[in-house]
Design a protein around this motif. Structure first.
Motif, PDB file in Angstrom:
ATOM      1  N   GLN A   1       0.802  -1.366   0.065  1.00 44.37           N
ATOM      2  CA  GLN A   1       0.041   0.060  -0.058  1.00 44.37           C
ATOM      3  C   GLN A   1       0.753   1.185  -0.087  1.00 44.37           C
ATOM      4  OE1 GLN A   1      -3.627  -0.469   2.025  1.00 44.37           O
ATOM      5  NE2 GLN A   1      -3.933   1.929   2.566  1.00 44.37           N
ATOM      6  N   GLU A   2       1.941   1.288   0.437  1.00 45.93           N
ATOM      7  CA  GLU A   2       3.040   2.448   0.599  1.00 45.93           C
ATOM      8  C   GLU A   2       3.292   2.859  -0.881  1.00 45.93           C
ATOM      9  OE1 GLU A   2       3.205   3.412   3.515  1.00 45.93           O
ATOM     10  OE2 GLU A   2       3.065   1.703   4.676  1.00 45.93           O
ATOM     11  N   ALA A   3       3.747   1.614  -1.686  1.00 45.94           N
ATOM     12  CA  ALA A   3       4.116   1.877  -3.013  1.00 45.94           C
ATOM     13  C   ALA A   3       2.927   2.242  -3.861  1.00 45.94           C
ATOM     14  CB  ALA A   3       4.624   0.573  -3.504  1.00 45.94           C
ATOM     15  N   LEU A   4       1.772   1.802  -3.672  1.00 40.73           N
ATOM     16  CA  LEU A   4       0.561   2.009  -4.456  1.00 40.73           C
ATOM     17  C   LEU A   4       0.199   3.390  -4.205  1.00 40.73           C
ATOM     18  CD1 LEU A   4      -2.002  -0.956  -3.574  1.00 40.73           C
ATOM     19  CD2 LEU A   4      -0.566  -0.525  -5.823  1.00 40.73           C
ATOM     20  N   ALA A   5       0.551   4.153  -3.317  1.00 38.59           N
ATOM     21  CA  ALA A   5       0.341   5.637  -2.933  1.00 38.59           C
ATOM     22  C   ALA A   5       1.367   6.322  -3.806  1.00 38.59           C
ATOM     23  CB  ALA A   5       0.321   5.805  -1.497  1.00 38.59           C
ATOM     24  N   SER A   6       2.025   6.020  -4.656  1.00 40.68           N
ATOM     25  CA  SER A   6       3.164   6.721  -5.193  1.00 40.68           C
ATOM     26  C   SER A   6       2.723   7.518  -6.284  1.00 40.68           C
ATOM     27  CB  SER A   6       4.153   5.889  -5.957  1.00 40.68           C
ATOM     28  OG  SER A   6       3.557   5.042  -6.902  1.00 40.68           O
ATOM     29  N   ARG A   7       3.200   8.678  -6.690  1.00 38.67           N
ATOM     30  CA  ARG A   7       2.708   9.692  -7.612  1.00 38.67           C
ATOM     31  C   ARG A   7       2.886   9.301  -9.063  1.00 38.67           C
ATOM     32  NH1 ARG A   7       7.332  13.436  -5.807  1.00 38.67           N
ATOM     33  NH2 ARG A   7       5.789  14.131  -4.381  1.00 38.67           N
ATOM     34  N   ASN A   8       3.802   8.196  -9.140  1.00 41.26           N
ATOM     35  CA  ASN A   8       4.026   7.537 -10.520  1.00 41.26           C
ATOM     36  C   ASN A   8       4.780   6.235 -10.265  1.00 41.26           C
ATOM     37  OD1 ASN A   8       6.829   8.398 -10.477  1.00 41.26           O
ATOM     38  ND2 ASN A   8       5.896  10.575 -11.109  1.00 41.26           N
ATOM     39  N   LEU A   9       5.042   5.524 -11.389  1.00 38.32           N
ATOM     40  CA  LEU A   9       5.659   4.144 -11.340  1.00 38.32           C
ATOM     41  C   LEU A   9       7.205   4.606 -10.771  1.00 38.32           C
ATOM     42  CD1 LEU A   9       5.877   1.466 -11.575  1.00 38.32           C
ATOM     43  CD2 LEU A   9       6.161   1.561 -14.241  1.00 38.32           C
ATOM     44  N   ALA A  10       7.731   5.557 -11.534  1.00 35.09           N
ATOM     45  CA  ALA A  10       9.065   5.685 -11.388  1.00 35.09           C
ATOM     46  C   ALA A  10       9.754   5.944  -9.966  1.00 35.09           C
ATOM     47  CB  ALA A  10       9.712   6.977 -12.095  1.00 35.09           C
ATOM     48  N   GLU A  11       8.651   7.012  -9.143  1.00 36.93           N
ATOM     49  CA  GLU A  11       8.925   7.242  -7.864  1.00 36.93           C
ATOM     50  C   GLU A  11       8.706   5.874  -6.960  1.00 36.93           C
ATOM     51  OE1 GLU A  11       9.420  10.161  -6.269  1.00 36.93           O
ATOM     52  OE2 GLU A  11      10.265  10.391  -8.332  1.00 36.93           O
ATOM     53  N   SER A  12       7.552   4.830  -7.472  1.00 37.33           N
ATOM     54  CA  SER A  12       7.568   3.677  -6.769  1.00 37.33           C
ATOM     55  C   SER A  12       8.698   2.953  -6.800  1.00 37.33           C
ATOM     56  CB  SER A  12       6.273   2.853  -7.408  1.00 37.33           C
ATOM     57  OG  SER A  12       6.209   1.816  -6.555  1.00 37.33           O
ATOM     58  N   GLN A  13       9.322   2.857  -8.112  1.00 33.00           N
ATOM     59  CA  GLN A  13      10.648   1.906  -8.086  1.00 33.00           C
ATOM     60  C   GLN A  13      11.700   2.441  -7.619  1.00 33.00           C
ATOM     61  OE1 GLN A  13      10.521   1.941 -12.375  1.00 33.00           O
ATOM     62  NE2 GLN A  13       9.772  -0.222 -12.438  1.00 33.00           N
ATOM     63  N   LYS A  14      11.955   3.975  -7.366  1.00 32.30           N
ATOM     64  CA  LYS A  14      12.905   4.458  -6.680  1.00 32.30           C
ATOM     65  C   LYS A  14      12.739   4.347  -5.110  1.00 32.30           C
ATOM     66  CE  LYS A  14      13.768   8.345  -9.925  1.00 32.30           C
ATOM     67  NZ  LYS A  14      13.435   9.714 -10.207  1.00 32.30           N
ATOM     68  N   GLY A  15      11.641   4.467  -4.709  1.00 35.12           N
ATOM     69  CA  GLY A  15      11.312   4.291  -3.436  1.00 35.12           C
ATOM     70  C   GLY A  15      11.501   2.682  -2.863  1.00 35.12           C
ATOM     71  N   ILE A  16      11.414   1.764  -3.616  1.00 32.70           N
ATOM     72  CA  ILE A  16      11.666   0.249  -3.359  1.00 32.70           C
ATOM     73  C   ILE A  16      13.145   0.215  -3.233  1.00 32.70           C
ATOM     74  CG2 ILE A  16      11.579  -2.235  -4.174  1.00 32.70           C
ATOM     75  CD1 ILE A  16       8.837  -1.293  -5.259  1.00 32.70           C
ATOM     76  N   SER A  17      13.859   1.021  -4.385  1.00 34.61           N
ATOM     77  CA  SER A  17      15.315   0.586  -4.469  1.00 34.61           C
ATOM     78  C   SER A  17      16.026   1.590  -2.954  1.00 34.61           C
ATOM     79  CB  SER A  17      15.871   1.367  -5.546  1.00 34.61           C
ATOM     80  OG  SER A  17      15.424   0.662  -6.840  1.00 34.61           O
ATOM     81  N   LEU A  18      15.341   2.392  -2.561  1.00 39.66           N
ATOM     82  CA  LEU A  18      15.642   2.995  -1.220  1.00 39.66           C
ATOM     83  C   LEU A  18      15.603   2.107  -0.092  1.00 39.66           C
ATOM     84  CD1 LEU A  18      16.830   5.505   0.039  1.00 39.66           C
ATOM     85  CD2 LEU A  18      14.499   6.480   0.148  1.00 39.66           C
ATOM     86  N   ALA A  19      14.547   1.412  -0.043  1.00 36.68           N
ATOM     87  CA  ALA A  19      14.058   0.569   0.839  1.00 36.68           C
ATOM     88  C   ALA A  19      15.079  -0.370   0.859  1.00 36.68           C
ATOM     89  CB  ALA A  19      12.887  -0.060   0.762  1.00 36.68           C
ATOM     90  N   CYS A  20      15.784  -0.713  -0.394  1.00 38.90           N
ATOM     91  CA  CYS A  20      16.909  -1.901  -0.418  1.00 38.90           C
ATOM     92  C   CYS A  20      18.200  -1.833   0.158  1.00 38.90           C
ATOM     93  CB  CYS A  20      17.059  -2.265  -1.696  1.00 38.90           C
ATOM     94  SG  CYS A  20      15.680  -3.191  -2.798  1.00 38.90           S
ATOM     95  N   VAL A  21      18.527  -0.216   0.065  1.00 44.25           N
ATOM     96  CA  VAL A  21      19.465   0.335   0.863  1.00 44.25           C
ATOM     97  C   VAL A  21      19.824   0.044   2.186  1.00 44.25           C
ATOM     98  CG1 VAL A  21      21.095   2.243   1.164  1.00 44.25           C
ATOM     99  CG2 VAL A  21      20.044   1.728  -0.987  1.00 44.25           C
ATOM    100  N   GLY A  22      18.312   0.430   2.631  1.00 45.88           N
ATOM    101  CA  GLY A  22      17.994   0.256   4.156  1.00 45.88           C
ATOM    102  C   GLY A  22      18.165  -1.195   4.659  1.00 45.88           C
TER     103      GLY A  22
ATOM    104  N   ALA B   1      -6.299  -1.227 -18.929  1.00 46.32           N
ATOM    105  CA  ALA B   1      -5.479  -0.389 -17.983  1.00 46.32           C
ATOM    106  C   ALA B   1      -6.469   0.756 -17.615  1.00 46.32           C
ATOM    107  CB  ALA B   1      -4.631   0.364 -19.113  1.00 46.32           C
ATOM    108  N   HIS B   2      -6.420   0.968 -16.299  1.00 47.96           N
ATOM    109  CA  HIS B   2      -7.134   2.069 -15.618  1.00 47.96           C
ATOM    110  C   HIS B   2      -6.257   2.750 -14.772  1.00 47.96           C
ATOM    111  CE1 HIS B   2     -11.055   0.437 -16.925  1.00 47.96           C
ATOM    112  NE2 HIS B   2     -10.613  -0.888 -16.415  1.00 47.96           N
ATOM    113  N   ALA B   3      -5.039   3.368 -15.199  1.00 50.46           N
ATOM    114  CA  ALA B   3      -4.109   3.946 -14.383  1.00 50.46           C
ATOM    115  C   ALA B   3      -4.427   5.410 -13.951  1.00 50.46           C
ATOM    116  CB  ALA B   3      -2.853   3.969 -15.531  1.00 50.46           C
ATOM    117  N   ALA B   4      -3.980   5.624 -12.740  1.00 53.94           N
ATOM    118  CA  ALA B   4      -4.420   6.994 -12.196  1.00 53.94           C
ATOM    119  C   ALA B   4      -3.245   7.698 -12.152  1.00 53.94           C
ATOM    120  CB  ALA B   4      -4.982   6.672 -10.783  1.00 53.94           C
ATOM    121  N   VAL B   5      -1.966   7.220 -12.459  1.00 52.21           N
ATOM    122  CA  VAL B   5      -0.943   7.705 -12.199  1.00 52.21           C
ATOM    123  C   VAL B   5      -0.143   7.509 -13.696  1.00 52.21           C
ATOM    124  CG1 VAL B   5      -0.527   7.788  -9.655  1.00 52.21           C
ATOM    125  CG2 VAL B   5       0.406   5.805 -11.040  1.00 52.21           C
ATOM    126  N   ASP B   6       1.153   8.259 -13.799  1.00 52.90           N
ATOM    127  CA  ASP B   6       2.075   8.267 -14.839  1.00 52.90           C
ATOM    128  C   ASP B   6       2.959   6.619 -14.835  1.00 52.90           C
ATOM    129  OD1 ASP B   6       3.903   8.244 -17.209  1.00 52.90           O
ATOM    130  OD2 ASP B   6       5.063   9.889 -16.269  1.00 52.90           O
TER     131      ASP B   6
END
Length: 532
Positions: free
Chosen positions: A267-288, A495-500
């Motif tokens: 749900q944290e990643a589903l709340a992203s403003r776009n797919l790129a931000e979601s993928q960056k966020g998951i990568s940041l969590a990997c660093v953690g 497709a019913h995308a709400a973000v980029d």
């Protein structure tokens, strides 16, 4: 009770709460998207911090350090192998979820199979939260706080009564935070707590090694790596509690499920403003996850040298923190542990409200011919969250009586709910004509077979290997059903995308570096590294 520790704890906790309050005071929480998904406005810093903090609950602090103290570093495999799982999720699953505009992960199952399958999986999720997630988070936080502040000794209470009282306090505070603030307040607090966790982890290792080395960090490192080498090994042997081979069987399945299908995480990643931000966020969590052993495993290694014999091994982490750190830093670490627990607790509550309101209550209203307006959906979710908290508060203290250790309890119980859902999700993603009845048969068979192997039939196999075998067998059963009773028309993802949906351009380079670092951690804590 040391007043400096208490003051430091309250100050850090209050700062995080105030930042969240001022950052979200103008937001409206009248719609499901605003309350449950923060208006799909989260950037990668919020997503990464929240994913990391949601995973790093008090359960991890207590359970993993206890495991290292009693066994070895093989428990590190859960965190390290999750890096690969997260990258798979970022590359393959998040584009699917965001393409269909999913609010919950079972939304995909409703489109792929039918709404009945979606409701069945939603109930499985909620059962998991009732039985495992919420109670264990409350219990783990209570154990940690009591170990740091010695509440039972200070007030002259029994250990069980102390845990019960602390569980009530944590539960009430967490519930109020979720019900009043929604997802965005949770994620903003997680960013602040993430910074505190990094600082706290460095302090624990620094002071722990200095304490171990009689004032010298270097001597502490030499002692840590020169004695009790069996505890330094992260490569579990076949007869160990966590064999290394499980990384490639049940552990991999559970990790992909956890990071890519578990509602309170995704749900944290589903709340992203776009797919790129979601993928960056998951990568940041990997660093953690790469630096997580500073808090989750190294304290347990230090405790092996300082405390040869502890009766209640679940108190290893809080005892070490209480003994080696200055009062101000103890308060910081206590706030971080408390914040980590609240993060997981709040994420679980927020997701449970989402699942109940959107996948159970809303369809029920529609079948009754009633209007499922947004105000009613938010209110029903909040009421469900309060009810879930009350039940968890009553149940959680009794976890202390489970034989086999706290961390073993967490993983074994969660397996009843995780891999069955993972199996039908994978089959649904990779096939186009397997019918809804196959998903229902698959869930029923998996849960029944796993229950028999854990409580009736002694197979002699590790439960993670059993999970992998059942995954294969269940998949074959579903494919056979699809072979003889296929859907009339093949499934097509609309497709019913709400973000980029444009992906992160340079993600593959970062993914490769993260995988190399993950492998490097296994080599470091192995017979080819410091465990030689």
């Amino acid at each position: 009770m040391n007043i400096t520790i208490l003051t430091s704890f309250l100050a850090v906790t209050l700062i995080a709460a105030l930042i969240a309050f001022f950052a979200t005071r103008k937001q409206q929480l009248r719609t499901p998207i605003s309350y449950y998904l923060g208006n799909r406005s989260l950037g990668f810093w919020m997503i990464g911090s929240s994913l990391f903090l949601t995973n790093m609950s008090a359960n991890q602090f207590i359970g993993e350090n206890e495991f290292v103290y009693t066994t070895n570093m093989s428990v590190m495999a859960w965190g390290m192998s999750s890096i690969l799982a997260m990258l798979i999720v970022a590359e393959l699953l998040m584009p699917v979820y965001l393409r269909i505009g999913a609010v919950t992960t079972p939304d995909f199952l409703a489109k792929r199979f039918d709404t009945q399958t979606q409701r069945i999986v939603s109930v499985i999720f909620l059962l998991s939260y009732f039985i495992n997630l919420i109670p264990s988070v409350l219990y783990g936080c209570a154990v940690a706080i009591n170990g740091i502040f010695h509440v039972d000794q200070w007030f002259g209470l029994s250990y069980f009564l102390t845990i019960r009282i602390l569980v009530v306090i944590v539960g009430v505070v967490g519930c109020l935070y979720t019900v009043l603030g929604g997802l965005r307040a949770i994620t903003i607090t997680d960013v602040v707590q993430g910074i505190g966790m990094l600082i706290g982890g460095i302090f624990i290792v620094w002071y722990g090694l200095r304490f171990l080395g009689d004032g010298s960090v270097l001597q502490g490192v030499e002692k840590l790596t020169g004695e009790h080498r069996d505890h330094l090994n992260a490569i579990g042997k076949p007869k160990d509690v966590l064999p290394f081979g499980t990384l490639f069987t049940g552990m991999l399945l559970i990790n992909i499920y956890y990071w890519g299908m578990e509602q309170y995480i995704v749900q944290e990643a589903l709340a992203s403003r776009n797919l790129a931000e979601s993928q960056k966020g998951i990568s940041l969590a990997c660093v953690g996850k790469l630096i997580a052993p500073l808090l989750l495993n190294v304290p347990g290694l230090i405790a092996v040298h300082l405390y040869p014999d502890i009766a209640n091994t679940a108190t290893v982490f809080p005892k070490l923190v209480s003994d080696i750190l200055p009062p101000v830093v103890i308060g910081l670490v206590a706030a971080v542990v408390f914040g980590g627990a609240l993060s997981t607790f709040n994420a679980g509550l927020n997701s449970s409200g989402t699942l109940f309101a959107m996948n159970l209550y809303k369809p029920w209203l529609e079948r009754k011919g009633k209007v499922a307006d947004e105000k009613k959906l938010v209110k029903s979710g909040r009421l469900f969250q309060v009810s879930l908290t009350a039940i968890a508060i009553l149940f959680s203290p009794y976890i202390m009586f489970y034989e086999g250790g706290f961390y073993n309890y967490l993983q074994k119980v969660s397996s009843f709910f995780s891999v069955p859902v993972f199996t039908i999700m994978v089959v649904g993603l990779l096939t186009k004509k397997v019918p809804p009845i196959a998903a229902k048969i698959g869930v029923f068979f998996f849960v029944t077979a796993y229950t028999l192997t854990q409580f009736v039939i002694d197979t002699g196999l590790h439960y993670l290997h059993i999970l992998a075998i059942l995954f294969i067998v269940t998949t074959i059963i579903m494919l056979l059903v699809g072979r003889f009773r296929p859907m009339e028309s093949p499934f097509s993802l609309q497709a019913h995308a709400a973000v980029d949906l444009k992906p992160w351009k340079n993600r593959h380079w970062y993914f490769v570096v993260l995988v190399i670092l993950m492998i490097g951690m296994f080599v470091l804590f192995s017979p080819h590294g410091i465990a030689e």
